[in-house]
Design a protein around this motif. Structure first.
Motif, mmCIF file in Angstrom:
data_model
loop_
_atom_site.group_PDB
_atom_site.id
_atom_site.type_symbol
_atom_site.label_atom_id
_atom_site.label_comp_id
_atom_site.label_asym_id
_atom_site.label_seq_id
_atom_site.Cartn_x
_atom_site.Cartn_y
_atom_site.Cartn_z
ATOM 1 N N GLY A 82 32.212 36.129 27.650
ATOM 2 C CA GLY A 82 33.213 36.993 27.041
ATOM 3 C C GLY A 82 34.421 37.159 27.936
ATOM 4 O O GLY A 82 34.355 36.954 29.164
ATOM 5 N N ASP A 83 35.533 37.573 27.347
ATOM 6 C CA ASP A 83 36.768 37.746 28.115
ATOM 7 C C ASP A 83 36.602 38.776 29.227
ATOM 8 O O ASP A 83 37.169 38.618 30.317
ATOM 9 C CB ASP A 83 37.906 38.174 27.188
ATOM 10 N N GLY A 84 35.817 39.828 28.975
ATOM 11 C CA GLY A 84 35.607 40.855 29.986
ATOM 12 C C GLY A 84 34.875 40.319 31.198
ATOM 13 O O GLY A 84 35.224 40.637 32.344
ATOM 14 N N GLU A 85 33.865 39.497 30.968
ATOM 15 C CA GLU A 85 33.113 38.899 32.082
ATOM 16 C C GLU A 85 33.987 37.924 32.869
ATOM 17 O O GLU A 85 33.926 37.878 34.098
ATOM 18 C CB GLU A 85 31.863 38.188 31.565
ATOM 19 N N LYS A 86 34.799 37.149 32.158
ATOM 20 C CA LYS A 86 35.685 36.203 32.841
ATOM 21 C C LYS A 86 36.686 36.948 33.727
ATOM 22 O O LYS A 86 36.939 36.556 34.873
ATOM 23 C CB LYS A 86 36.418 35.336 31.820
ATOM 24 N N ALA A 87 37.274 38.013 33.194
ATOM 25 C CA ALA A 87 38.233 38.786 33.983
ATOM 26 C C ALA A 87 37.562 39.407 35.198
ATOM 27 O O ALA A 87 38.124 39.429 36.304
ATOM 28 C CB ALA A 87 38.864 39.871 33.106
ATOM 29 N N ALA A 88 36.347 39.919 35.006
ATOM 30 C CA ALA A 88 35.623 40.530 36.120
ATOM 31 C C ALA A 88 35.343 39.505 37.216
ATOM 32 O O ALA A 88 35.479 39.798 38.411
ATOM 33 C CB ALA A 88 34.319 41.147 35.619
ATOM 34 N N MET A 89 34.969 38.281 36.828
ATOM 35 C CA MET A 89 34.694 37.242 37.820
ATOM 36 C C MET A 89 35.956 36.896 38.605
ATOM 37 O O MET A 89 35.909 36.692 39.824
ATOM 38 C CB MET A 89 34.133 35.996 37.125
ATOM 39 N N GLY A 96 46.165 40.762 29.387
ATOM 40 C CA GLY A 96 45.092 40.137 30.153
ATOM 41 C C GLY A 96 45.273 38.655 30.391
ATOM 42 O O GLY A 96 44.595 38.072 31.230
ATOM 43 N N ALA A 97 46.209 38.019 29.667
ATOM 44 C CA ALA A 97 46.388 36.580 29.822
ATOM 45 C C ALA A 97 47.001 36.212 31.165
ATOM 46 O O ALA A 97 46.874 35.073 31.618
ATOM 47 C CB ALA A 97 47.270 36.042 28.688
ATOM 48 N N ASP A 98 47.683 37.144 31.792
ATOM 49 C CA ASP A 98 48.387 36.875 33.044
ATOM 50 C C ASP A 98 47.688 37.474 34.258
ATOM 51 O O ASP A 98 48.332 37.855 35.240
ATOM 52 C CB ASP A 98 49.822 37.423 32.965
ATOM 53 N N LEU A 99 46.356 37.550 34.208
ATOM 54 C CA LEU A 99 45.622 38.201 35.292
ATOM 55 C C LEU A 99 45.883 37.531 36.640
ATOM 56 O O LEU A 99 46.030 38.208 37.659
ATOM 57 C CB LEU A 99 44.123 38.206 34.977
ATOM 58 N N GLN A 100 45.947 36.207 36.680
ATOM 59 C CA GLN A 100 46.209 35.521 37.950
ATOM 60 C C GLN A 100 47.550 35.948 38.535
ATOM 61 O O GLN A 100 47.662 36.190 39.743
ATOM 62 C CB GLN A 100 46.182 34.002 37.753
ATOM 63 N N TYR A 101 48.565 36.066 37.690
ATOM 64 C CA TYR A 101 49.876 36.493 38.176
ATOM 65 C C TYR A 101 49.813 37.918 38.730
ATOM 66 O O TYR A 101 50.406 38.232 39.761
ATOM 67 C CB TYR A 101 50.910 36.422 37.053
ATOM 68 N N TYR A 102 49.103 38.792 38.028
ATOM 69 C CA TYR A 102 48.977 40.167 38.490
ATOM 70 C C TYR A 102 48.269 40.241 39.842
ATOM 71 O O TYR A 102 48.654 41.014 40.719
ATOM 72 C CB TYR A 102 48.217 41.012 37.460
ATOM 73 N N ILE A 103 47.224 39.442 40.009
ATOM 74 C CA ILE A 103 46.468 39.480 41.271
ATOM 75 C C ILE A 103 47.352 39.024 42.429
ATOM 76 O O ILE A 103 47.374 39.651 43.505
ATOM 77 C CB ILE A 103 45.201 38.605 41.153
ATOM 78 N N PHE A 104 48.098 37.946 42.237
ATOM 79 C CA PHE A 104 48.985 37.475 43.307
ATOM 80 C C PHE A 104 50.166 38.420 43.500
ATOM 81 O O PHE A 104 50.613 38.638 44.632
ATOM 82 C CB PHE A 104 49.461 36.049 43.014
#
Length: 376
Positions: free
Chosen positions: A270-277, A40-48
Motif C-alpha cells: 500500500g501507499d502508506g507502507e511504501k511512504a513509511a519505508m 505524497g507523490a513528492d516525498l523524495q523531494y520533501y526528504i531532501f
C-alpha cells in the motif's frame, strides 16, 4: 515539472556553497510552497528539502516537518518493514550468512569477529542455519564489537539462549566501543583466540571515520589482515557519501536513494507502507546532506573503493562467489562480481556483500564447487 524541482534543489545547494544562504532559503521556500505536491507523490523531494533546510537553518523546515510527520513510525517498525519487504535489506543478511557458514563449517573450534554486532539478529540466523545443516563448530568464540551497550547486552542474551538451545559452546566476548578506537591490547588479544577466524561487518564499516591526520579505514583493514582471517565478509551500500564536497554527496545520495525509492514503489504494498519505508532513509539522508564533516556518520563508499581498500591491506578476492549468484526478488538480482556479490537493481549494485580472504582455502573452493553441482 520533475526536472524543474530537481534543478531547484541543485540551485539551493549551489547558492549555499557560494555563500548566498538568503537566496538559498528563498529558493527552498519557493520549492516547498509552490512546486511540490502535498499529496505524497513528492516525498523524495520533501526528504531532501528537509535535509537542506536543516543545513540552512531555514524557517521552511517547520512546514516540511509538519508534512513528513504524517508518515513517521517508530524506527524499529520501519526496519521491520524493510527487513520483510525490501530486497536489498531482506536478501543481504541471509546471503552474507551463506558465505560465512561455508567458511565456519566443519571446524572443531572457530572465531567470529563481528565489527558492529547490533542486537545479534544476523548471528542468531547464522547459528540456526548452520545447525540445520549440521555444520556448527563445537566451540565458537564470538568477539562482538558494538558501541551501543543496550544492543550488546541484547546480543549476548539472545545468542547465549540460542547457543544453549542448539547445544554449541559459545564464548561471547563483548567489546563495548567502535572498531577504530580499539586498543593495541584488544587487537593482540583477538589474535590469541581459536583459529580459524572469520570477520563480519554488516552495514557497520561505513561508520568508521578518520580523526585528523589518520586513515581509520585503511588502518582497520591492515589490523584485520594481521589477524590472518580465513575470510572477511562485509555488507555495504554502494554509493559515494564519503566525499568531502556537499554537491557530490547530494547528487550521489539523490541517485542512490532515488533508485531505492523506485524499487520500493515497484513493490506490491500500500501507499502508506511504501511512504513509511522511504521515511526509514530520511535520517540517513539528513546526516549525509545536513551533517558537517566532523559529525557525519553515514559515510558510504562505492563498492570498488571497498574492494580496493581490502586489496591494499593484503586481502585477495574470495574465489567461487558465482556459486551464490542467481537469486532474484522484485527486480533485484544476486550477481557475482570480482570480490563481491551484488544485489543489483538493473545494471547497478545497490548493496554489496564483499568477501575477501587472506589466502585461498582449498576446502572452500571444493565446498562451493559441490554446491554448484547440487543446484545445477
Amino acid at each position: 515539472m520533475t526536472a524543474r524541482k530537481y534543478a531547484t534543489l541543485i540551485a539551493v545547494v549551489q547558492e549555499h556553497l557560494a555563500g548566498r544562504d538568503a537566496d538559498a532559503r528563498a529558493l527552498l521556500a519557493d520549492l516547498v510552497e509552490r512546486q511540490l505536491d502535498a499529496g505524497g507523490a513528492d516525498l523524495q523531494y520533501y526528504i531532501f528539502a528537509s535535509a537542506l533546510s536543516r543545513r540552512l537553518e531555514s524557517d521552511t523546515r517547520e512546514a516540511i516537518n509538519l508534512y513528513l510527520r504524517r508518515f513517521e513510525q517508530t524506527q524499529i517498525s520501519l526496519f521491520n518493514l524493510l527487513a520483510q519487504h525490501l530486497p536489498t535489506v531482506s536478501m543481504a543478511g541471509p546471503l552474507a550468512n551463506e558465505v560465512l557458514a561455508d567458511y565456519l563449517a566443519g571446524h572443531e573450534e572457530a572465531t567470529l569477529l563481528d565489527v558492529g554486532i547490533g542486537s545479534g539478529r544476523q548471528e542468531d540466523a547464522l547459528l540456526r542455519l548452520m545447525a540445520a545443516r549440521g555444520t556448527l563448530p563445537r566451540r565458537l568464540n564470538l568477539i562482538a564489537v558494538e558501541p551501543d551497550a543496550g544492543s550488546l547486552l541484547e546480543a549476548s542474551d539472545t545468542l547465549g539462549s540460542t547457543a544453549r538451545e542448539l547445544g554449541i559452546d559459545l564464548r561471547f566476548h563483548a567489546v563495548h566501543g567502535v572498531a577504530e578506537e580499539l586498543s593495541e591490547g584488544d587487537w593482540a588479544w583477538f589474535g590469541t583466540l581459536g583459529a580459524p577466524m572469520v570477520v563480519l561487518g554488516a552495514f557497520a564499516v561505513h561508520h568508521v571515520r578518520s580523526a585528523r591526520g589518520t586513515e581509520a579505514r585503511e588502518d582497520l583493514f591492515r589490523r584485520l589482515r594481521a589477524l590472518n582471517p580465513e575470510a572477511v565478509v562485509l555488507c555495504e551500500p554502494s554509493s559515494d557519501h564519503n566525499a568531502g564536497g556537499l554537491m557530490e554527496r547530494f547528487q550521489a545520495a539523490w541517485h542512490h536513494f532515488g533508485l531505492t525509492f523506485r524499487l520500493i514503489d515497484s513493490l506490491e504494498l500500500g501507499d502508506g507502507e511504501k511512504a513509511a519505508m522511504k521515511m526509514f532513509f530520511a535520517r540517513e539522508i539528513d546526516d549525509i546532506v545536513a551533517g558537517g564533516d566532523d559529525s557525519r556518520c553515514e559515510r558510504h563508499e562505492p563498492v570498488d573503493a571497498w574492494v580496493r581498500r581490502l586489496s591494499d591491506a593484503g586481502f585477495a578476492p574470495a574465489p567461487g562467489l558465482d556459486a551464490y549468484q542467481g537469486g532474484q526478488n522484485a527486480g533485484v538480482s544476486v550477481r557475482a562480481h570480482d570480490g563481491y556479490l551484488g544485489l543489483d537493481y538493473g545494471d547497478e549494485t545497490l548493496v554489496a556483500i564483499l568477501c575477501a580472504t587472506s589466502a585461498v582455502p582449498a576446502r572452500t573452493v571444493v565446498r562451493q564447487e559441490q554446491r554448484k553441482h547440487q543446484t545445477a
